[in-house]
Motif scaffolding. Structure first.
Motif, PDB file in Angstrom:
ATOM      1  N   THR A   1     -12.036   6.011  -0.642  1.00  0.00           N
ATOM      2  CA  THR A   1     -10.595   6.440  -0.078  1.00  0.00           C
ATOM      3  C   THR A   1     -10.908   7.107   1.128  1.00  0.00           C
ATOM      4  O   THR A   1     -11.933   7.851   1.481  1.00  0.00           O
TER       5      THR A   1
ATOM      6  N   PHE B   1      -6.425   4.499  -7.651  1.00  0.00           N
ATOM      7  CA  PHE B   1      -6.752   3.331  -7.008  1.00  0.00           C
ATOM      8  C   PHE B   1      -5.918   1.962  -7.132  1.00  0.00           C
ATOM      9  O   PHE B   1      -6.175   1.128  -6.272  1.00  0.00           O
TER      10      PHE B   1
ATOM     11  N   CYS C   1      -5.152  -2.918  -5.100  1.00  0.00           N
ATOM     12  CA  CYS C   1      -6.260  -2.154  -4.402  1.00  0.00           C
ATOM     13  C   CYS C   1      -6.230  -2.578  -2.972  1.00  0.00           C
ATOM     14  O   CYS C   1      -5.619  -3.495  -2.574  1.00  0.00           O
ATOM     15  N   GLN C   2      -7.397  -2.059  -2.436  1.00  0.00           N
ATOM     16  CA  GLN C   2      -7.442  -2.433  -1.019  1.00  0.00           C
ATOM     17  C   GLN C   2      -7.638  -3.606  -0.668  1.00  0.00           C
ATOM     18  O   GLN C   2      -6.885  -4.129   0.388  1.00  0.00           O
ATOM     19  N   SER C   3      -8.351  -4.526  -1.377  1.00  0.00           N
ATOM     20  CA  SER C   3      -8.424  -5.594  -0.848  1.00  0.00           C
ATOM     21  C   SER C   3      -8.191  -6.385  -2.390  1.00  0.00           C
ATOM     22  O   SER C   3      -8.761  -6.191  -3.335  1.00  0.00           O
TER      23      SER C   3
ATOM     24  N   LYS D   1       0.270   4.472  -2.311  1.00  0.00           N
ATOM     25  CA  LYS D   1      -0.757   5.297  -2.219  1.00  0.00           C
ATOM     26  C   LYS D   1      -0.134   6.594  -1.666  1.00  0.00           C
ATOM     27  O   LYS D   1      -0.362   7.913  -2.195  1.00  0.00           O
TER      28      LYS D   1
ATOM     29  N   GLN E   1       0.922  -1.111  -0.150  1.00  0.00           N
ATOM     30  CA  GLN E   1      -0.075   0.001  -0.070  1.00  0.00           C
ATOM     31  C   GLN E   1       0.934   1.245   0.027  1.00  0.00           C
ATOM     32  O   GLN E   1       0.214   2.387  -0.082  1.00  0.00           O
TER      33      GLN E   1
ATOM     34  N   GLU F   1     -14.075  -0.490  -3.677  1.00  0.00           N
ATOM     35  CA  GLU F   1     -12.428  -0.055  -3.761  1.00  0.00           C
ATOM     36  C   GLU F   1     -12.162   1.175  -4.102  1.00  0.00           C
ATOM     37  O   GLU F   1     -11.157   1.723  -3.939  1.00  0.00           O
TER      38      GLU F   1
END
Lengths: 581, 606
Positions: free
Chosen positions: A258, A270, A333-335, A107, A104, A255
């Motif tokens: 934010t 993203f 991405c986040q998951s 980001k 991550q 997703e």
């Protein structure tokens, strides 16, 4: 003709006199007297002085990678890409211990406007760039390339740098500073990459379409000289950004939530750059040119292309087109998830990054022309005979030329534009009316013929393309010129095979690096040669204007001769086309 | 999250001038976020080194990476040494490669060492016929190993049969692979190509093909290596004799008349300036361009629809990742793939890159400062002057305070090594300087009161000037101490220490921290205390603060270290301490100054 063996010396001195600034015949370089402005063949000089003791290293600078190798090799020995891991401290082995947390990390970098920027050596915007950092990056990358791929020690070696011709002076200066101070080469020669590409294709003239990272540059090379250059920001970076947009369009909504909505950055990302770049190189493709009738509709973007192009018809049965879906695993991405999207969606980034055919041609600024328009206009602005030669020697190079189908698409679009418009710089509704009106046509044609521009719809292109013209035109082009005995005699020594011209044709090049390797191996004079001592004394400011020095240094004729001639004599030196003009 | 380990980086002085001079300019890198505190460019004189600046990543090294030149008395980093190659070898088969082979055969192992194109694991040659049966492994390679062979990866089970490559012999795989394309079709070498050209059958077939299609359209598809060779040949022939057929100039070739320059010069003599500009075109004839594939010209085949439909079928998994493509050596045996292969079926086994053993010289005095044993198998060095045996090393340890001292009653979170630091709460660290040389050194430390960067933490070095004892023989000290009073107490708290000039030991039995006092002292080491007040990492996002960058939560202290000592004049070996001390000759003052970066810990994110 009979020449005694002792004769080379006088000849050499004559050449030296000619090479001094202000020598005879410099102001009209195409004239007869300047003909002998060619390098001294190596066997005229003392062989030991000109022959390289050790191998010459060729370094090709790109925005994202650096290629190095020895001259005479068909391909570079090593290619090092710039990436953020390389910019870490020595002894920081973080990249080997990937954790979820680090996935991550991109980001925060993206929020700083660094999405993908740390994969670049430099940006074209010189105002914001830290030249010392550029130098550091070059040094570390070169060192890695030398140690890992070239396996050479740090003895000084001569180097040849292949650079894009539009490189800003600060960048060039930073690169030369670094190499001179850290690697101690006695001289560095500069070679522009479009020329090297042309040499690598075996032609003397070409239209080099460099589908590069930060921009696409179309350079016309005529007789080993760059005669024109146009650029557009539609390059690899834009393609990757558009790939990101396409992918994020298909991401599920959760997703895209934010944490920091307040961030007023220019863009929101993203997905990480690395992932988008990977997908762009792996999967993004380019649709073939659609039927003109379909393309005319402004909303053709979202439509599935039902109409097939003639050439592609056999390759594309329409059945798999409907079913084709691609599953892409995404991690940044986040998951982590697996995205499923239609195969055709993967052509969208290419469409929007390079063509944007849903917009009118007139709606683009000069710096963001779609590629086919860029190529067409580059050809259009060339003089008639140069255009005839260049249009049949189109070379696609650069990283984005490996996007499947892109080269053909550009080529077809350009061919279509040529068919539609001819080589008339004036176009629009009124011109079409003029063409459609038989009464006005002859008059208009005559006007164009007499006009000062003289580049109007001339008919050297293929006969099929000029169906609208009458007989007068063909006569003008096909008139047999008067026989000139002198020229006949001269031509006898020349090749008798006709040169292909006037038809659109694409040819392959070995690439800029290999072209430079060839040119250096054949001891062609470099476009500019910089001596270490002089550079360290004066820097870029010490360079004379290219026009002041010597046309010879600008010439790219592939004659034998010392690569480093001129600078060794301590005479004025130049940065060639990179110098301040 | 992995626990944070404190670290120390040293900046080589070679980058000092350039770094400080250039990065102080207005064009601060990527500082899209202008630092208001940093606005003064005029105070160059005492500008602190900023470990966060992007450029400092290029000049900082762990101590283990640094070398030391004994003659120049300078630290030498990998950027400021001259290297010479001792041996080339293959890291897989450990075979030493003579340097002459390197030029002809390239930078990769030409035996049978290959890496897997999928996972870069080593590949092994196995026979395809015999199934890899664990029971048969013990059996010696007998007649069963006869069939075609393939390269297999024992890690990811990739085999070269997946890309259609099989070998006839189990040895000299490299040579066999060079003649094979993916899919098993063989590739013509340059020699075979030449022979084929002479073959009348081939010529007629080619003519037929040429007449079948348009004559100008026909071309032979060349791979990159052949195209390069053809082009080279073509250029050379053009440069050598442009018009040998017409004029008799070829006979004068030895004198260099046939080169285009002399030809054009002669032509200009004959034609003078009488030619118009139009005639200048005829000069083109001096060297023409390549016209056919024998001369290296390749028309581009723009139709990539087959590859697109293949992409459609194979999907994501059928394509090679960026990393895999990076590992691929340039494949000279293929036609234009526009740079690289795309599908995993186009990946080829990667021959191992050769490696080198290098000796290093000081670029100034040319003395060798590192020289490995030439033999591949040994890892020893003949000469190795590492900086670690010349400059004091710095070890960092969080200092636990038991809360006895009144003002230092911080919660004991910092006691756990690697635990995040509480913002705005003072924390203490113990810096242990260890002297490797046989002289007593005087160390002077300097740190900016506030760390540079967005989050300025306060730093106080409680004892910035001190002396460290010489690295004498361990037994010397033991003997000395046994004759003395209490060795234990002295070691632990520096109690009753008279040796140091920088101040006597810490105050007594309590764990009190005193300014100007050494915390602890040993034979050749000294511990001092650094007090830090970590900044708060609070971001005011409504005011447009950008989020934390990578590593921005690590508290890093730039520290300027100055080491002074006295050594024998002209004494090459600083190590000959006993000799130097005994003979009271003229002694020379030496000093060494450099920046360090101490990574103390992570600040807890708010």
């Amino acid at each position: 003709m009979a020449q005694s063996p002792g004769a080379p010396l006088p000849h050499r001195s004559v050449a030296n006199i000619r090479s001094t600034p202000g020598g005879a015949g410099h102001h009209h370089q195409t004239g007869g007297p300047s003909t002998p402005l060619r390098p001294i063949p190596s066997n005229f000089g003392s062989p030991s002085g000109l022959r390289a003791d050790d191998e010459i290293i060729i370094v090709e600078f790109g925005t994202r990678k650096l290629q190095v190798g020895f001259s005479g090799d068909p391909a570079p020995r090593g290619c090092v890409w710039f990436n953020p891991d390389q910019q870490r401290r020595v002894g920081d082995f973080r990249k080997w211990q990937r954790t979820d947390h680090q996935d991550q990390e991109w980001k925060s970098a993206a929020a700083w406007g660094l999405w993908g920027r740390d994969h670049e050596l430099w940006q074209a915007d010189v105002r914001a760039v830290d030249l010392g950092l550029v130098g550091d990056k070059i040094e570390r990358t070169l060192r890695e390339a030398f140690t890992k791929y070239m396996l050479i020690d740090s003895r000084p070696r001569r180097m040849v740098c292949v650079l894009p011709s539009g490189l800003p002076i600060p960048h060039l200066s930073a690169a030369l500073d670094t190499i001179f101070s850290r690697f101690q080469p006695p001289t560095i020669s500069l070679l522009s990459s479009p020329l090297a590409v042309a040499v690598g294709a075996g032609v003397r003239s070409a239209l080099v379409v460099d589908l590069g990272w930060s921009e696409t540059v179309v350079t016309s090379v005529y007789e080993y000289r760059e005669v024109g250059s146009r650029r557009s920001v539609r390059g690899g970076r834009m393609l990757v950004e558009r790939t990101h947009d396409t992918l994020s369009k298909h991401l599920p909504e959760r997703e895209k939530e934010t944490g920091n909505d307040a961030a007023d950055g220019p863009r929101q990302y993203f997905l990480s750059f690395e992932e988008c770049n990977d997908i762009a190189t792996r999967l993004v493709w380019c649709k073939p040119r659609t039927d003109p009738s379909a393309a005319a509709q402004p909303s053709s973007e979202g439509l599935p292309t039902v109409h097939e192009q003639d050439e592609a018809e056999s390759q594309y049965p329409s059945a798999p087109r409907e079913t084709g879906t691609i599953r892409i695993p995404l991690k940044s991405c986040q998951s982590p998830l697996t995205l499923e999207l239609p195969f055709d969606a993967l052509a969208e980034p290419c469409e929007s990054a390079f063509f944007e055919s849903q917009y009118l041609h007139s709606s683009f600024d000069d710096h963001e022309l779609p590629l086919h328009l860029l190529v067409y206009r580059s050809l259009l602005q060339l003089p008639l005979d140069v255009r005839a030669i260049c249009m049949s020697r189109i070379i696609f190079t650069g990283g984005c030329s490996s996007v499947l189908g892109l080269r053909k698409r550009i080529f077809d679009e350009v061919a279509h534009l040529v068919r539609e418009r001819g080589w008339d710089p004036v176009h629009g509704v009124k011109v079409d009316q003029l063409r459609a009106n038989p009464k006005l046509k002859r008059k208009g044609a005559r006007q164009a013929n007499d006009g000062p521009t003289g580049v109007s719809s001339s008919s050297f292109s293929q006969p099929g393309g000029s169906e609208g013209e009458d007989g007068v035109w063909h006569d003008a082009a096909n008139t047999v010129p008067e026989v000139d005995p002198v020229e006949e005699q001269l031509k006898r020594g020349a090749d008798k095979r006709p040169r292909v011209q006037g038809e659109l044709r694409a040819i392959e090049s070995l690439g800029a690096w290999s072209g430079a390797s060839l040119a250096t191996h054949l001891k062609a004079p470099a476009i500019a040669a910089v001596d270490r001592e002089i550079w360290l004394q004066h820097g870029a400011a010490g360079a004379s204007r290219a026009s002041d020095v010597d046309h010879k240094t600008q010439r790219q004729s592939l004659g034998p001769g010392g690569l480093m001639r001129g600078s060794a004599a301590g005479s004025a030196w130049t940065l060639g086309i990179w110098g301040v003009n | 999250m992995a626990a944070f380990v404190p670290y120390t980086y040293f900046q080589c002085p070679c980058s000092d001038s350039s770094t400080l001079a250039q990065s102080s300019g207005s064009n601060s890198p990527s500082s899209a976020h202008p630092d208001p505190d940093d606005g003064g460019i005029d105070d160059d004189s005492d500008r602190a080194f900023d470990p966060r600046a992007p450029r400092s990543n290029y000049s900082l090294y762990p101590l283990e990476y640094l070398l030391y030149c004994e003659d120049c008395h300078q630290i030498r980093c990998p950027r400021c040494v001259a290297e010479e190659i001792v041996t080339y070898y293959c890291p897989n088969c450990l075979f030493e490669v003579p340097s002459s082979n390197l030029k002809s055969e390239g930078n990769r192992c030409t035996r049978s060492c290959f890496q897997c194109p999928i996972c870069i694991g080593p590949l092994a040659v196995t026979s395809i016929e015999t199934k890899p049966d664990p029971n048969l492994l013990a059996a010696p390679d007998s007649a069963s190993h006869s069939g075609p062979y393939a390269l297999t990866c024992s890690y990811c089970n990739w085999t070269s049969t997946e890309v259609g490559i099989k070998f006839e012999k189990p040895n000299s795989i490299h040579a066999q692979l060079a003649k094979l394309r993916n899919g098993g079709t063989s590739r013509l070498t340059a020699k075979e190509r030449k022979e084929r050209r002479k073959d009348p059958a081939y010529t007629s077939q080619r003519a037929a093909a040429g007449s079948e299609r348009e004559s100008s359209d026909w071309q032979e598809d060349l791979d990159l290596e052949t195209q390069f060779a053809n082009l080279k040949l073509f250029y050379q022939s053009q440069l050598a004799d442009p018009n040998s057929a017409d004029h008799g100039l070829s006979s004068l070739g030895d004198l260099g008349f046939s080169s285009p320059s002399s030809l054009s010069r002669i032509m200009s003599i004959y034609t003078g300036g009488s030619l118009h500009d139009k005639k200048a075109k005829s000069r083109v004839g001096a060297m023409r361009e390549a016209l056919e594939s024998d001369e290296g010209l390749q028309l581009a085949d723009l139709d990539e629809s087959a590859a697109i439909s293949r992409l459609r079928q194979e999907g994501y998994d059928g394509t090679a990742s960026t990393e895999q493509l990076l590992e691929q050596p340039p494949n000279l045996g293929e036609e234009h793939l526009h740079g690289r292969a795309r599908f995993t079926a186009e990946l080829r086994p990667i021959p191992y890159l050769l490696r080198t053993k290098r000796s290093k010289r000081c670029p100034v005095c040319r003395h060798i400062i590192s020289k490995p044993e030439a033999k591949m198998q040994t890892t020893r060095f003949r000469i190795r002057l590492v900086a670690g045996s010349y400059i004091p090393s710095i070890a960092i340890r969080p200092l636990s305070l038991s809360g006895a001292g009144g003002s230092f009653s911080s919660s004991s979170t910092t006691t756990v090594p690697g635990a995040p630091l509480e913002p705005l709460k003072p924390a203490h660290f113990l810096l242990t300087f260890k002297n490797p040389i046989f002289e007593t050194v005087k160390v002077t430390l300097g740190t900016p009161a506030r760390t540079p960067g967005r989050f300025a933490s306060k730093v106080t070095v409680l004892c910035p000037v001190f002396e460290i004892g010489a690295n004498t023989d361990v037994w010397d000290e033991a003997l000395k101490d046994s004759s003395g009073s209490d060795r234990d107490g002295r070691r632990r708290r520096g109690k009753g220490d008279e040796g140091g000039g920088g101040g006597s030991g810490g105050g007594g039995l309590t764990n009190q921290i005193e300014v100007g006092k050494i915390w602890e002292r040993g034979r050749n080491w000294v511990s001092i205390v650094v007090e830090v007040m970590p900044a708060s990492l609070h971001l005011r996002e409504d005011e447009g603060d950008l989020p934390l960058r990578e590593e921005e939560d690590v508290l890093e202290i730039p520290m300027f270290v100055r080491v002074e000592w006295e050594a024998d004049v002209g004494g090459d070996e600083v190590g000959s301490a006993a000799h130097g001390r005994d003979s009271k000759e003229a002694r020379e003052k030496r000093e060494l100054a450099y920046w360090c970066v101490l990574g103390l810990g992570k600040i807890r994110r708010s």
